[in-house]
Scaffold this active site. Structure first.
Site, PDB file in Angstrom:
ATOM      1  N   ASN A 235      -8.151 -17.274  18.019  1.00  0.00           N
ATOM      2  CA  ASN A 235      -7.382 -16.256  18.739  1.00  0.00           C
ATOM      3  C   ASN A 235      -7.091 -16.695  20.167  1.00  0.00           C
ATOM      4  O   ASN A 235      -5.971 -16.569  20.668  1.00  0.00           O
ATOM      5  CB  ASN A 235      -8.170 -14.936  18.801  1.00  0.00           C
ATOM      6  CG  ASN A 235      -8.140 -14.152  17.507  1.00  0.00           C
ATOM      7  OD1 ASN A 235      -7.395 -14.477  16.597  1.00  0.00           O
ATOM      8  ND2 ASN A 235      -8.948 -13.115  17.424  1.00  0.00           N
TER       9      ASN A 235
ATOM     10  N   ARG B 187       6.534 -17.480  14.643  1.00  0.00           N
ATOM     11  CA  ARG B 187       5.697 -18.366  15.463  1.00  0.00           C
ATOM     12  C   ARG B 187       4.584 -19.050  14.673  1.00  0.00           C
ATOM     13  O   ARG B 187       3.845 -18.413  13.935  1.00  0.00           O
ATOM     14  CB  ARG B 187       5.093 -17.565  16.614  1.00  0.00           C
ATOM     15  CG  ARG B 187       4.357 -18.452  17.617  1.00  0.00           C
ATOM     16  CD  ARG B 187       4.013 -17.679  18.856  1.00  0.00           C
ATOM     17  NE  ARG B 187       5.178 -17.485  19.689  1.00  0.00           N
ATOM     18  CZ  ARG B 187       5.414 -16.383  20.391  1.00  0.00           C
ATOM     19  NH1 ARG B 187       4.590 -15.368  20.317  1.00  0.00           N
ATOM     20  NH2 ARG B 187       6.473 -16.291  21.160  1.00  0.00           N
TER      21      ARG B 187
ATOM     22  N   HIS C  73      11.922  -9.403  11.195  1.00  0.00           N
ATOM     23  CA  HIS C  73      10.506  -9.183  10.928  1.00  0.00           C
ATOM     24  C   HIS C  73      10.311  -8.164   9.801  1.00  0.00           C
ATOM     25  O   HIS C  73       9.196  -7.883   9.391  1.00  0.00           O
ATOM     26  CB  HIS C  73       9.851  -8.689  12.235  1.00  0.00           C
ATOM     27  CG  HIS C  73       8.364  -8.628  12.198  1.00  0.00           C
ATOM     28  ND1 HIS C  73       7.667  -7.428  12.257  1.00  0.00           N
ATOM     29  CD2 HIS C  73       7.425  -9.606  12.105  1.00  0.00           C
ATOM     30  CE1 HIS C  73       6.367  -7.685  12.224  1.00  0.00           C
ATOM     31  NE2 HIS C  73       6.189  -8.985  12.118  1.00  0.00           N
TER      32      HIS C  73
ATOM     33  N   TYR D 183      -5.370  -9.323   4.829  1.00  0.00           N
ATOM     34  CA  TYR D 183      -4.756  -8.326   5.708  1.00  0.00           C
ATOM     35  C   TYR D 183      -4.633  -6.997   4.971  1.00  0.00           C
ATOM     36  O   TYR D 183      -4.280  -6.965   3.796  1.00  0.00           O
ATOM     37  CB  TYR D 183      -3.342  -8.754   6.118  1.00  0.00           C
ATOM     38  CG  TYR D 183      -3.231  -9.955   7.018  1.00  0.00           C
ATOM     39  CD1 TYR D 183      -4.290 -10.840   7.211  1.00  0.00           C
ATOM     40  CD2 TYR D 183      -2.036 -10.224   7.682  1.00  0.00           C
ATOM     41  CE1 TYR D 183      -4.159 -11.945   8.026  1.00  0.00           C
ATOM     42  CE2 TYR D 183      -1.899 -11.334   8.515  1.00  0.00           C
ATOM     43  CZ  TYR D 183      -2.960 -12.191   8.683  1.00  0.00           C
ATOM     44  OH  TYR D 183      -2.833 -13.283   9.502  1.00  0.00           O
TER      45      TYR D 183
ATOM     46  N   ARG E  33      -5.214  -1.566  16.306  1.00  0.00           N
ATOM     47  CA  ARG E  33      -6.166  -2.666  16.157  1.00  0.00           C
ATOM     48  C   ARG E  33      -6.317  -3.502  17.425  1.00  0.00           C
ATOM     49  O   ARG E  33      -7.406  -3.801  17.872  1.00  0.00           O
ATOM     50  CB  ARG E  33      -5.731  -3.599  15.014  1.00  0.00           C
ATOM     51  CG  ARG E  33      -6.733  -4.714  14.747  1.00  0.00           C
ATOM     52  CD  ARG E  33      -6.136  -5.833  13.921  1.00  0.00           C
ATOM     53  NE  ARG E  33      -5.298  -6.717  14.693  1.00  0.00           N
ATOM     54  CZ  ARG E  33      -4.133  -7.205  14.278  1.00  0.00           C
ATOM     55  NH1 ARG E  33      -3.672  -6.871  13.104  1.00  0.00           N
ATOM     56  NH2 ARG E  33      -3.429  -8.019  15.037  1.00  0.00           N
TER      57      ARG E  33
ATOM     58  N   HIS F 245      -3.528  -4.359   9.443  1.00  0.00           N
ATOM     59  CA  HIS F 245      -2.166  -4.841   9.689  1.00  0.00           C
ATOM     60  C   HIS F 245      -1.081  -3.817   9.367  1.00  0.00           C
ATOM     61  O   HIS F 245       0.063  -3.980   9.757  1.00  0.00           O
ATOM     62  CB  HIS F 245      -1.951  -6.115   8.860  1.00  0.00           C
ATOM     63  CG  HIS F 245      -0.743  -6.910   9.245  1.00  0.00           C
ATOM     64  ND1 HIS F 245       0.400  -6.975   8.458  1.00  0.00           N
ATOM     65  CD2 HIS F 245      -0.485  -7.664  10.329  1.00  0.00           C
ATOM     66  CE1 HIS F 245       1.291  -7.751   9.053  1.00  0.00           C
ATOM     67  NE2 HIS F 245       0.793  -8.177  10.185  1.00  0.00           N
TER      68      HIS F 245
END
Length: 683
Positions: free
Chosen positions: A45, A404, A434, A467, A563, A591
């Site tokens: 992360n 990304r 997206h 997820y 989250r 998610h």
């Protein structure tokens, strides 16, 4: 409303999230190997955070950009605060590793070598042979002197820097570098020690202790591992790019050599060696992290995968067949009968894969259209889309090249799909696509019917096991009409005069959310039932936050499950006393995006791909879709209620901006993720 006391800084809020992940690594109620995974995740992360977010702030400082963020901080002030917080974070990471993990692993029968000198003779002989046979042939030692310039050091690569003295010219000290090869395993298992512990050593330790063999004519004065993080934020002028695919390929190569933004070294590094690295990499003192332990803790994922320690892990959860589906029956028939809700990873992602697979083989299917943002490296969905095109069906796929860190993967898939005869769209100029939508057009006895899948997560069969996401299948005509309009807009820029069910960003999704919040606000003022429950990954849009503050002041009961980043301040008297925020960090990555509006006792439910962030509402193609079937609404409300009742994995946002675990006194213990696992298995 403009005061910085009303908002949290986005980057510091993200660091708070990483602290919550680290708290899972430090929780001794969690099996040891699972804790190891959480510590590894904090490291990966942090890498991405520096490569993108910190790099972007550095670009702003270099460009002389002085505008303050919503929390009243300039880019320079943000960098200073981030570095201060991250140094503290790294210290806690390694305190956890050294004081908690190493002794606990040793006790459990796994030893990670920290001191090479303490190896037994058998182990030393094994390591020396391993170096000679497996490692030495792969290494490329690079010396730096007047004829050989300082080499380019790749982003995130692990290297060993050394200072050398020529045995003939004893007054000259040279710098040398050896890259730790990523093609070899970093975690090396060696013979057990006298305690019969499984023993592992890291590849860089083996190279460091044998480095003299690489520089035979020199005396090695010191050798220490180091690691560089570089700016990996792609800057693409899409208006000027004649071919987006080629332009992104060019930029990907540059990612390896961007400006150095963080240097990690071992804390015992020789001062002369550090001075050389700092000078050559042009890096500031506060961007140097002196580490008490092995660099790049992501290697702990490899430790987790070692065989023989199953008792230190959670029992692996296997996603269950969805409760609303019968695997023995035709999927299209079942969708015709009713809308179907899927809840991943508790319920299997396989029906989504089967939806595309069945459409590819079905003689009655005329067309398949799909948006792809992130897919797995061996995607069965890609294979089915290619097969569909080869079977003569019209296949249109929007592959988002700007996803990304998945750009390279997506370029490979885009070319494969084109080769198979699919019509591939590379996204829209200036926008990331997206949204998660699949449309299957099928010829049936009573005419053409459109089947639609809408989801909150990517069409990625691998991450769908990790997820938490949701999706629906429907063949209701108005959803089908909107789905067709979405793809026509993406491929041909033709926007319909009106939409039936779907709300799209950047067209009018922001306005839709603001009007829904305003309606609750109005209902509260009139004494009607008013409430908002919203679940998302991140909340940092100033306009949405202000609207929530106004709704709170009007008396709307607002419960948010966020989250990660949350720039809103919760429970502040006179500002947000009716807003409650919780973050759930557990085995699975939360998610899904779910939105509930009380609407004067006639609740409305929405799901979608967008968080409440400026980029999602203004700079991406996103879809919000209503869930109207009463049975599905009950299921979604149940999911929200369970998450709001979580006492084990929930962290509560306090008025001062800190997070605290739920006080469990007097409460029934509830881990929402484990509850959903159990529920799926019972069904």
């Amino acid at each position: 409303m403009e005061q910085k006391e009303c908002f949290q800084n986005r980057e510091l809020s993200w660091l708070d999230f990483n602290w919550r992940v680290l708290s899972e690594a430090r929780d001794k109620n969690i099996p040891l190997m699972e804790r190891l995974k959480f510590l590894s995740i904090t490291a990966s992360n942090l890498d991405e955070f520096f490569m993108i977010r910190v790099a972007s702030l550095k670009d702003q400082v270099n460009a002389g950009y002085t505008k303050k963020d919503i929390a009243g901080m300039t880019s320079k002030e943000q960098i200073d605060a981030i570095l201060k917080a991250t140094h503290k974070f790294a210290t806690t990471q390694y305190t956890t590793y050294n004081r908690s993990f190493l002794p606990a692993l040793r006790k459990a029968g796994l030893k990670i070598v920290t001191e090479y000198e303490k190896l037994t003779q058998e182990q030393t002989d094994y390591v020396d042979t391993y170096f000679k046979q497996e490692v030495f042939p792969v290494l490329t030692p690079m010396a730096v002197d007047s004829s050989r310039p300082f080499p380019l050091i790749r982003n995130k690569s692990l290297n060993i820097g050394a200072l050398l003295m020529d045995k003939k010219k004893k007054d000259t000290i040279d710098f040398a570098l050896v890259q730790v090869p990523s093609v070899l395993p970093r975690v090396v298992t060696i013979p057990e020690d006298e305690d019969n512990c499984t023993t592992i050593i890291l590849l860089e330790q083996i190279i460091e202790k044998n480095i003299q063999k690489l520089f035979m004519n020199y005396k090695v004065l010191c050798a220490t591992p180091f690691r560089v993080m570089r700016n990996a934020d792609l800057t693409i002028d899409e208006d000027e790019a004649a071919d987006l695919l080629i332009e992104i390929e060019k930029q990907l190569k540059k990612r390896q050599w961007g400006e150095a933004i963080r240097l990690e070294v071992e804390d015992n590094i020789d001062k002369r060696l550090l001075k050389t690295l700092r000078r050559e990499l042009r890096i500031a003192e506060d961007s140097i992290f002196k580490i008490n332990g092995p660099l790049d803790l992501t290697f702990l994922m490899k430790v987790y995968d070692l065989e023989g320690f199953e008792q230190l892990k959670d029992k692996k959860y296997i996603p269950q067949p969805p409760a609303m589906l019968d695997s023995t029956r035709n999927l299209f028939e079942q969708i015709r009968e009713r809308d179907i809700l899927l809840h991943h990873p508790y319920e299997s992602f396989e029906p989504v894969v089967n939806f595309v697979r069945a459409a590819a083989k079905d003689a009655n299917v005329l067309a398949i259209k799909q948006t792809l943002y992130r897919v797995s490296s061996h995607s069965p969905i890609i294979a089915s889309l290619a097969e569909a095109a080869e079977n003569g069906k019209q296949v249109s796929v929007l592959v988002e090249l700007k996803a990304r860190f998945d750009e390279e993967n997506n370029i490979v898939w885009a070319r494969k799909l084109e080769k198979a005869g699919c019509h591939v769209i590379y996204g829209l100029v200036g926008l990331k696509t997206h949204s998660k939508i699949t449309l299957v057009v099928r010829k049936e006895e009573d005419g053409i019917r459109r089947y639609v899948h809408l989801g909150t997560g990517n069409y990625n069969d691998s991450t769908a096991k990790l997820y938490t996401d949701m999706g629906i299948f429907t063949c209701k005509p108005r959803y089908g009409e909107d789905a067709t309009a979405v793809f026509n807009m993406l491929s041909g820029y033709s926007e319909p005069l009106a939409w039936n069910k779907l709300s799209l960003a950047p067209l009018w999704l922001r306005d839709r959310f603001l009007s829904l919040i305003a309606r609750e606000c109005d209902n509260a003022k009139k004494g009607r039932p008013a409430a908002i429950i919203a679940k998302m990954n991140s909340l940092c849009d100033p306009g949405i936050i202000k609207a929530l503050y106004e709704a709170s002041a009007a008396g709307v009961n607002i419960r948010l499950i966020v989250r990660g980043i949350c720039c809103l301040r919760a429970g502040v008297p006179g500002l947000s006393e009716n807003i409650h925020v919780r973050s759930i960090v557990g085995t699975f990555l939360e998610h899904s995006r779910i939105f509930y509006f009380e609407n004067n006792g006639i609740p409305e439910f929405y799901m979608g791909s967008a968080d409440w962030m400026p980029r999602n509402l203004d700079k991406r193609v996103e879809i919000l879709f209503p869930v109207e079937d009463p049975e599905l609404q009950d299921k979604i409300k149940h999911i929200l209620d369970i998450q709001l009742a979580d006492t084990k994995k929930a962290h509560i946002l306090m008025p001062d901006g800190t997070y605290e675990k739920v006080d469990q006194r007097g409460k029934t213990p509830l881990n929402s993720q484990m509850y959903f696992c159990k529920q799926a298995m019972e069904h």
